[in-house]
Each structure stands twice: as structure tokens, then as C-alpha cells.
Motif scaffolding. Structure first.
Motif, PDB file in Angstrom:
ATOM      1  N   GLU A  50       0.832  -1.203   0.000  1.00 25.64           N
ATOM      2  CA  GLU A  50       0.000   0.000   0.000  1.00 25.64           C
ATOM      3  C   GLU A  50       0.869   1.256   0.000  1.00 25.64           C
ATOM      4  OE1 GLU A  50      -2.395  -0.802   3.412  1.00 25.64           O
ATOM      5  OE2 GLU A  50      -0.676  -0.828   4.747  1.00 25.64           O
ATOM      6  N   ARG A  51       2.009   1.188   0.613  1.00 26.26           N
ATOM      7  CA  ARG A  51       2.924   2.332   0.622  1.00 26.26           C
ATOM      8  C   ARG A  51       3.459   2.621  -0.775  1.00 26.26           C
ATOM      9  NH1 ARG A  51       6.760   2.976   5.436  1.00 26.26           N
ATOM     10  NH2 ARG A  51       4.756   3.615   6.239  1.00 26.26           N
ATOM     11  N   ASP A  52       3.750   1.592  -1.555  1.00 30.75           N
ATOM     12  CA  ASP A  52       4.210   1.784  -2.936  1.00 30.75           C
ATOM     13  C   ASP A  52       3.162   2.547  -3.746  1.00 30.75           C
ATOM     14  OD1 ASP A  52       6.595   0.290  -2.490  1.00 30.75           O
ATOM     15  OD2 ASP A  52       5.506  -1.578  -2.894  1.00 30.75           O
ATOM     16  N   ILE A  53       1.902   2.179  -3.556  1.00 30.75           N
ATOM     17  CA  ILE A  53       0.811   2.848  -4.263  1.00 30.75           C
ATOM     18  C   ILE A  53       0.685   4.289  -3.778  1.00 30.75           C
ATOM     19  CG2 ILE A  53      -1.686   2.840  -4.668  1.00 30.75           C
ATOM     20  CD1 ILE A  53      -1.499  -0.282  -4.389  1.00 30.75           C
ATOM     21  N   LEU A  54       0.781   4.487  -2.478  1.00 26.04           N
ATOM     22  CA  LEU A  54       0.685   5.824  -1.891  1.00 26.04           C
ATOM     23  C   LEU A  54       1.789   6.744  -2.419  1.00 26.04           C
ATOM     24  CD1 LEU A  54      -0.746   7.588   0.321  1.00 26.04           C
ATOM     25  CD2 LEU A  54       1.019   6.747   1.875  1.00 26.04           C
ATOM     26  N   VAL A  55       2.996   6.236  -2.495  1.00 26.69           N
ATOM     27  CA  VAL A  55       4.123   7.037  -2.995  1.00 26.69           C
ATOM     28  C   VAL A  55       3.881   7.447  -4.447  1.00 26.69           C
ATOM     29  CG1 VAL A  55       6.572   6.916  -3.630  1.00 26.69           C
ATOM     30  CG2 VAL A  55       5.829   6.152  -1.371  1.00 26.69           C
ATOM     31  N   SER A  56       3.387   6.526  -5.255  1.00 27.54           N
ATOM     32  CA  SER A  56       3.115   6.825  -6.657  1.00 27.54           C
ATOM     33  C   SER A  56       2.040   7.898  -6.791  1.00 27.54           C
ATOM     34  CB  SER A  56       2.677   5.552  -7.387  1.00 27.54           C
ATOM     35  OG  SER A  56       2.274   5.845  -8.702  1.00 27.54           O
ATOM     36  N   VAL A  57       0.936   7.722  -6.097  1.00 31.25           N
ATOM     37  CA  VAL A  57      -0.155   8.700  -6.175  1.00 31.25           C
ATOM     38  C   VAL A  57       0.302  10.043  -5.616  1.00 31.25           C
ATOM     39  CG1 VAL A  57      -2.474   9.250  -5.313  1.00 31.25           C
ATOM     40  CG2 VAL A  57      -1.973   6.955  -6.171  1.00 31.25           C
TER      41      VAL A  57
END
Length: 140
Positions: A50-57
Motif C-alpha cells: 500500500e505504501r508503494d501505491i501511496l508514494v506513486s499517487v
């Protein structure tokens, strides 16, 4: 207590071509914080959190265009089911991550998270079984 006692055996696996939105939707529906990314074309296994997605967004990237493969961590530290929770916690602390893919034989058999470890340690220290996860209630 061992990793096999704490790990979640519900392992969400996705492909590298899934978009981040698709990955986030699948993770949310299954109430998990990470997905194992299986890239059969390159014989590679990684993890998307979920952190990977958060960083991208947060960086302004479009989750409908960004793929899981572009944001997958491939230098994964794996745990064995026979590891102690202490060993898993030390690996997480040393690596600075919150999930470990658990491998047994040829593939993933589970994921253990910081939350899983804390749940077990809390139950052990209190001498009572771990409480089931609470459902979230949205307040408007």
C-alpha cells in the motif's frame, strides 16, 4: 512463536501488468496491505505494498496508467515458516519494511506483517487469545 503461527495464508497474487488502481482495489477488497507480484515472463517474484501505491499517487502519477510491475520491490527478503517472530521482526527492522513474503518450497505460502507479529506478541504477553480484527466504521 513461529512465522507459520502468525502469517496470513490469504496471499493476493497479481501480475506486473495490473494497474495500481486495480491492485489497490483488490487489496482493499481482501483487506490486505500487500500483494505478491508474479512475473512469469521473467521468472520473478516481488511485492507491491500500500505504501508503494501511496508514494506513486503522492508523486502525481496516474494509478490508471502506472503498472504494478513498475512499482514492485523485487529485492525481497523472504521469511521461512520456521522463523521465529523475533527473526521476522529483526529482518523487518533491518530492512525498513512492514511485510515479509513467506516461502516454503517453490512458492509463497503466506505473508507476515508487523501487525501480525504485534497481534501475536500482545496475545502472548496478556495470556489471552488475540482479539479478532475490528471492522472499521465510517463516521460522517
Amino acid at each position: 512463536m513461529l512465522v507459520r503461527d502468525a502469517m496470513s495464508t490469504l496471499v493476493l497474487t497479481i501480475g506486473p501488468a495490473h494497474t495500481l488502481r486495480q491492485a489497490a482495489s483488490l487489496m482493499a477488497a481482501r483487506r490486505v496491505g500487500a500483494a505478491v507480484v508474479l512475473d512469469h515472463a521473467h521468472n520473478q517474484l516481488g511485492i507491491l505494498t500500500e505504501r508503494d501505491i501511496l508514494v506513486s499517487v503522492g508523486a502525481g502519477q496516474n494509478p490508471d496508467l502506472e503498472t504494478a510491475g513498475a512499482h514492485t520491490t523485487t529485492d525481497v527478503v523472504f521469511a521461512a515458516p520456521a522463523w521465529t517472530l523475533q527473526e521476522a521482526a529483526e529482518a523487518m527492522t533491518h530492512g525498513g519494511f512492514r511485510h515479509l513474503v513467506v516461502l516454503d518450497g517453490d512458492g509463497p505460502v503466506g505473508i507476515v506483517s508487523v501487525r501480525d507479529i504485534l497481534r501475536c506478541w500482545t496475545a502472548d504477553r496478556c495470556g489471552a487469545p488475540a482479539a479478532p480484527p475490528m471492522d472499521l466504521v465510517q463516521v460522517e
